[in-house]
Design a protein around this motif. Structure first.
Motif, short mmCIF file in Angstrom:
data_model
loop_
_atom_site.label_atom_id
_atom_site.label_comp_id
_atom_site.label_asym_id
_atom_site.label_seq_id
_atom_site.Cartn_x
_atom_site.Cartn_y
_atom_site.Cartn_z
N SER A 358 100.26 21.22 -27.12
CA SER A 358 99.76 21.37 -25.76
C SER A 358 99.83 20.07 -24.97
CB SER A 358 98.31 21.88 -25.79
OG SER A 358 97.50 20.97 -26.53
N VAL A 359 99.80 18.93 -25.70
CA VAL A 359 99.81 17.63 -25.02
C VAL A 359 100.99 16.77 -25.47
CG1 VAL A 359 98.53 15.48 -24.64
CG2 VAL A 359 97.30 17.67 -24.76
N ILE A 360 101.27 16.76 -26.77
CA ILE A 360 102.29 15.88 -27.33
C ILE A 360 103.56 16.67 -27.62
CG2 ILE A 360 102.81 14.33 -29.24
CD1 ILE A 360 99.79 13.89 -29.56
N ASP A 361 104.71 16.12 -27.23
CA ASP A 361 105.96 16.79 -27.49
C ASP A 361 106.35 16.66 -28.96
OD1 ASP A 361 106.40 13.98 -26.96
OD2 ASP A 361 108.55 14.40 -26.94
#
Length: 419
Positions: A358-361
């Motif tokens: 959701s935040v880190i690729d």
């Protein structure tokens, strides 16, 4: 142009090339499980504004006195070395030194490995190793270079002119022999098939030099089961090089990832014949270099390759499990996945992709990875995997960013189904 000799290794491939793939269906179907990073390091950028830095290869150092203060040591090529804490925050940056007589051509720190309280790196700009002592009590500067300049010879080159041609020290693995206590490193040569076995020698003053023990060449051409001779497609003047390497000092073996071929198991002392453990999918496929596109154009694949790895074969890392068991992790860069093999039998056990959360690729174009199966304090009580991401999102216009992802080893093992 030097060319490695394909001696009896080619004969082995005739029998082995058709047997690479009796593998779980998930490899062939592309249904690999996904894992996610807990944190990621700041991006480094491959342009002048960012110091022409590019992330490449990580290693994990466990602080036995205080595991919470363990470190991740990673390379940034012309950007030098970065050191991170377990929250992925940068705690030290060491610049690459300009090559002798070439202030506009800095060193290029390519790969790193940990042996004891030393970090060993390959410097392509100098065709040499650099050795750093590690001390978490040196606030802000846990790494300190201890290379003995009088005993750090060129590894593959005869002089600086050859160094400038950049066929220099590239991939790296370091280890300590459990019986003799001697420290060794293996380095691969960029654009060639040659590997050097080096012995590191600390002196009474705390400096570390090294000497070359012997070299080993992997094949550059192969005899296929149909009797044809095949060489991987490379840029003109280059041979199929290696970069990812890792040693299993207990077993006395070294694993080498030959990027466009597969990965090999060799004796750590560089004696005997190399064994190709698994080949890339397009092993044996005819191809020619197209100078217009600067890419390879492929013909019909005869089907002699494996079912798991898509070239390039990149970062290799090993982790131990109880009772002498463990796993070998291999980066399948061409399809942005990772393959796991048994440490003792080298059989394929499954794979995964490091996917966006959701935040880190996730991870793309992965060059290197490191795994440590040991408690690392409160953050990673079950161990840690650090994975390079060659294309960090979000990108900044005109600046290609790359970084490192930190993954809880327990999540990785559960996703792949490892005990």
């Amino acid at each position: 142009m030097r060319r490695a000799q394909a001696t009896s290794v080619s004969a082995v491939l005739v029998a082995a090339a058709t047997a690479f793939a009796a593998l779980p269906a998930q490899a062939a179907e592309g249904s690999l499980p996904q894992v996610h990073a807990k944190v990621e390091t700041p991006a480094v950028f491959d342009d002048e504004e960012g110091g022409n830095a590019s992330a490449d290869d990580p290693a994990i150092w466990r602080n036995d006195a205080d595991p919470n203060r363990s470190l991740v040591i990673a390379t940034a090529k012309e950007g030098g070395i970065r050191v991170y804490d377990l929250d992925a925050r940068e705690v030290q940056s060491i610049p690459a030194q300009p090559a002798p007589g070439h202030d506009d051509a800095p060193g290029r720190i390519n790969n790193v490995d940990i042996v004891g309280n030393y970090a060993v790196v390959s410097d392509r700009g100098f065709d040499a190793l650099r050795i750093y002592s590690i001390d978490a009590n040196r606030a802000g500067a846990p790494l300190e270079e201890v290379t003995d300049p009088a005993n750090a010879p060129l590894i593959f080159s005869a002089d600086q002119a050859e160094v400038n041609d950049e066929t220099t020290a590239y991939g790296l693995a370091a280890w300590q022999d459990p019986e003799s206590g001697r420290i060794f490193a293996a380095a691969s040569e960029a654009g060639r098939t040659t590997h050097a076995l080096l012995e590191l020698k600390p002196d009474a003053e705390g400096k570390v030099g090294y000497t070359k023990v012997r070299t080993l060449d992997l094949p550059a051409e192969f005899t296929l089961p149909n009797g044809a001779t095949w060489s991987p497609c490379e840029e003109p003047g280059e041979l199929p090089q290696s970069e990812g390497m890792v040693a299993d000092p207990v077993a006395g073996v070294l694993y080498i990832g030959q990027e466009d071929v597969g990965f090999w198991r060799v004796n750590a002392d560089f004696t005997g014949e190399p064994e190709l453990v698994d080949a890339v999918r397009d092993f044996g496929a005819p191809a020619t270099w197209d100078p217009a596109t600067e890419e390879c154009t492929y013909g019909e694949d005869p089907g002699f390759g494996g079912d798991v790895l898509t070239a390039d074969v990149e970062g290799l890392t090993l982790w131990n499990e109880p009772k002498g068991q463990g796993y070998l992790l291999v980066s399948s860069q061409g399809d942005n996945t990772f393959a796991v093999y048994g440490r003792s039998d080298n059989k394929y056990r499954g794979g995964f992709a490091l996917a966006p959360g959701s935040v880190i690729d996730g991870s793309e174009d992965c060059d290197g990875a490191a795994v440590l199966n040991a408690p690392l304090g409160e953050r990673y009580p079950n161990g840690l995997a650090v994975i390079h991401d060659g294309y960090d999102d979000p990108q900044v216009e005109g600046r290609e960013g790359s970084n490192y992802k930190f993954v809880d080893l327990a999540e990785l093992k559960a996703a792949v189904g490892l005990r």
